[in-house]
Design a protein around this motif. Structure first.
Motif, PDB file in Angstrom:
ATOM      1  N   ASN A 280      61.441  36.118  32.104  1.00  0.00           N
ATOM      2  CA  ASN A 280      61.082  35.523  31.506  1.00  0.00           C
ATOM      3  C   ASN A 280      59.553  36.020  32.261  1.00  0.00           C
ATOM      4  O   ASN A 280      58.525  35.578  31.390  1.00  0.00           O
ATOM      5  CB  ASN A 280      61.074  34.188  32.947  1.00  0.00           C
ATOM      6  CG  ASN A 280      62.112  33.157  32.374  1.00  0.00           C
ATOM      7  OD1 ASN A 280      63.250  33.831  31.230  1.00  0.00           O
ATOM      8  ND2 ASN A 280      62.864  32.501  33.586  1.00  0.00           N
TER       9      ASN A 280
ATOM     10  N   ASN B 247      58.462  37.979  29.013  1.00  0.00           N
ATOM     11  CA  ASN B 247      58.637  37.786  28.562  1.00  0.00           C
ATOM     12  C   ASN B 247      56.846  37.253  27.618  1.00  0.00           C
ATOM     13  O   ASN B 247      57.126  36.539  26.837  1.00  0.00           O
ATOM     14  CB  ASN B 247      59.756  37.268  28.007  1.00  0.00           C
ATOM     15  CG  ASN B 247      60.825  38.071  26.788  1.00  0.00           C
ATOM     16  OD1 ASN B 247      59.949  39.045  26.560  1.00  0.00           O
ATOM     17  ND2 ASN B 247      61.831  37.567  27.412  1.00  0.00           N
TER      18      ASN B 247
ATOM     19  N   LYS C 206      53.081  35.913  27.193  1.00  0.00           N
ATOM     20  CA  LYS C 206      52.316  36.523  26.355  1.00  0.00           C
ATOM     21  C   LYS C 206      51.568  37.184  26.303  1.00  0.00           C
ATOM     22  O   LYS C 206      51.134  38.674  25.797  1.00  0.00           O
ATOM     23  CB  LYS C 206      51.503  35.215  26.023  1.00  0.00           C
ATOM     24  CG  LYS C 206      50.743  35.541  24.359  1.00  0.00           C
ATOM     25  CD  LYS C 206      50.031  34.225  24.353  1.00  0.00           C
ATOM     26  CE  LYS C 206      48.928  34.880  22.839  1.00  0.00           C
ATOM     27  NZ  LYS C 206      48.145  33.811  21.846  1.00  0.00           N
TER      28      LYS C 206
ATOM     29  N   ASN D 209      55.234  39.590  25.366  1.00  0.00           N
ATOM     30  CA  ASN D 209      55.546  38.156  24.156  1.00  0.00           C
ATOM     31  C   ASN D 209      56.694  38.580  23.528  1.00  0.00           C
ATOM     32  O   ASN D 209      56.352  38.131  22.501  1.00  0.00           O
ATOM     33  CB  ASN D 209      54.521  38.855  23.221  1.00  0.00           C
ATOM     34  CG  ASN D 209      54.259  37.908  22.721  1.00  0.00           C
ATOM     35  OD1 ASN D 209      54.015  36.027  22.740  1.00  0.00           O
ATOM     36  ND2 ASN D 209      53.263  38.119  21.548  1.00  0.00           N
ATOM     37  N   GLY D 210      58.112  38.244  23.946  1.00  0.00           N
ATOM     38  CA  GLY D 210      58.845  37.413  24.132  1.00  0.00           C
ATOM     39  C   GLY D 210      59.778  38.398  23.255  1.00  0.00           C
ATOM     40  O   GLY D 210      61.044  38.673  22.785  1.00  0.00           O
TER      41      GLY D 210
END
Length: 499
Positions: free
Chosen positions: A416, A419, A421, A425-426
């Motif tokens: 988490n 990820n 931004k 960013n995921g």
């Protein structure tokens, strides 16, 4: 690799074990497999007070009260006794006695009643075996820590668990540091202490002493003590064992580090490995005799690495595997027989970045070349714990490649966070794990790809949790290293290697 100094945690029964991997995920079975920690007690110091006398006149002596004279005589007697004791001690136990010490191994088979055998106990890297090891090694520690052999006791190791009627048989190795001045009675006290202490063990799992055996063997070892001669002769129950046989005894263990140095000098951007065997599973993948990537030894014939290392060529005839601390000269070189890249890997994507390699000729495990442990697929890896990355990668972005193996410590970062931004960013998928520091400064780099990310369990057995995969340059803030998550691909590794 850009790195900071790394301190290795002790393996056994200390509070530092609480931060190691798997420690929070052990199961308890009727109090048998419980992780515990012991405390090493320090030595107390004693102040020896002397009595200072002065010449007195005959008249003053006559004025002394009887109790004062008695006190002076008593003090003088105590001082004389201490002096004599110290003289005898240094005569019989010279200061160089530590160089005469030899590590003595006792191999014991203990019948444990009330425990049902589980097939997972056949694998030393399994959660069940780890729980059993924690329990019995803690029991051995407590047994000898509270005995006259406490200064001699150096630890124990669960070697094997086998099924037996009404329970299991646990093969345990006990380690003691004896010198030539230690008499036979002291050595034979091992059996007596076990008999006395274990029969009063209060747990639900009982050790059947009549069905247990203990034999003593003296052998050379990797501990840093002088070992030039074999065991003292004429001692009942002891036989000489060579260094080679000692190494063979422990060759079945994964994840053991034999040659751990106490000091590693800093070099530019990293920590240099000062001795062979510091990270014995680390290997170098070479093409045209040039280091291209790292790899990790997981058996006598199989290694695991990153798929992107073979984006230019997966022809095994073009590759060799080098072992040892130095790239040149290498300790050992093996040709590659087979390279299997994950069937779903597509360069330049980062998903499924894993490959396994089979050697054309097996390696024999030694102190300097040894396999790492593989975690179970169901193992949950806790975050924010220390892990270690090793390799011959650049010590800065686009920097030079060192000839000596480097190491660095990093923190495992949850997906988490990774990820977010401002981080990736995921882009982090379930088959990936992040490690490093959000503030930057420590990271894997070019040339480290395919190498190991490892962390120890409570018994100081090291597990492979990640494979160096990708990242945004090296050691930048908010850009930690990204690794292939081994537990996610554990079944895939089994499919092609049988491990």
């Amino acid at each position: 690799m850009k790195a900071l100094p790394f301190t290795i945690y002790p393996a056994c029964h200390t509070s530092r074990c609480k931060s190691s991997i798997f420690q929070k995920h052990s199961r308890s079975v009727d109090g048998l497999f419980q992780t515990g920690s012991g405390t090493h007690l320090g030595y107390e110091g004693y102040n020896l007070w002397g009595l200072q006398g002065a010449q007195q006149s005959a008249r003053r002596h006559r004025d002394f009260e009887p109790w004062k004279i008695l006190l002076i005589i008593l003090g003088a007697s105590i001082a004389a006794a201490i002096a004599i004791g110290l003289f005898v001690y240094f005569i019989h136990f010279p200061q160089d006695r530590k160089y005469d010490q030899r590590l003595t191994y006792f191999s014991g088979n203990f019948k444990i009643m009330g425990v049902q055998y589980n097939p997972a106990l056949s694998r030393q890297s399994s959660d069940r075996f780890r729980e059993a090891g924690n329990w019995i090694e803690k029991l051995m520690y407590e047994t000898f820590h509270n005995s006259i052999l406490r200064p001699k006791y150096r630890g124990s190791r669960l070697v094997k668990v086998s099924p037996d009627t009404g329970g299991v048989i646990a093969q345990v190795v006990l380690m003691f540091l004896f010198s030539s001045t230690d008499n036979t009675a002291l050595r034979m006290a091992v059996d007596k202490i076990l008999q006395e202490r274990l029969k009063i063990y209060p747990g639900s799992a009982r050790i059947n002493l009549p069905s247990s055996t203990l034999t003593g063997k003296c052998l050379e070892t990797w501990f840093p003590v002088a070992l030039e001669q074999g065991c003292p002769t004429g001692r009942s129950g002891f036989t000489d064992m060579s260094k080679e046989m000692a190494e063979k005894l422990f060759s079945d263990f994964c994840g053991l580090r034999y040659n751990r140095s106490t000091v590693s000098p800093r070099i530019t951007g990293g920590v240099e490995i000062s001795g062979s065997g510091e990270w014995p599973w680390q290997a170098s993948l070479m093409r045209n005799n040039i280091h291209r990537c790292g790899a990790t030894l997981i058996s006598n014939t199989w290694l695991v690495s990153a798929a992107h290392c073979f984006k230019d060529s997966s022809n095994p005839r073009l590759w060799t595997v080098s072992f040892g601390t130095y790239l040149t000269p290498s300790l050992l070189i093996r040709p590659v027989k087979t390279i299997i890249v994950h069937e779903k890997y597509r360069y330049p994507a980062h998903e499924y970045d894993i490959a396994v390699l089979q050697l054309a000729k097996r390696v024999e495990f030694t102190n300097a070349v040894h396999r790492v442990c593989l975690p179970d697929a169901s193992e949950r890896i806790p975050y924010n714990i220390d892990a270690v990355i090793t390799g011959w990668g650049a010590m800065s972005d686009d920097g030079e490649t060192p000839n000596v193996l480097q190491e660095a410590t990093v923190k495992l970062i949850d997906s988490n966070t990774c990820n977010r931004k401002e981080v990736y960013n995921g882009a982090i998928t379930p088959g990936m794990i992040c490690a490093g520091y959000l503030e930057g400064g420590v990271d894997s780099c070019q040339g480290d790809s395919g190498g190991p990310l490892v962390t120890p369990d409570t018994r100081n057995m090291w597990y492979l949790v990640g494979i160096v995969s990708w990242g945004d340059e090296c050691a930048k803030p908010n850009k930690p290293g990204v690794y292939t998550r081994v537990t996610y691909f554990r079944d895939w590794i089994t499919k092609y290697t049988g491990l």
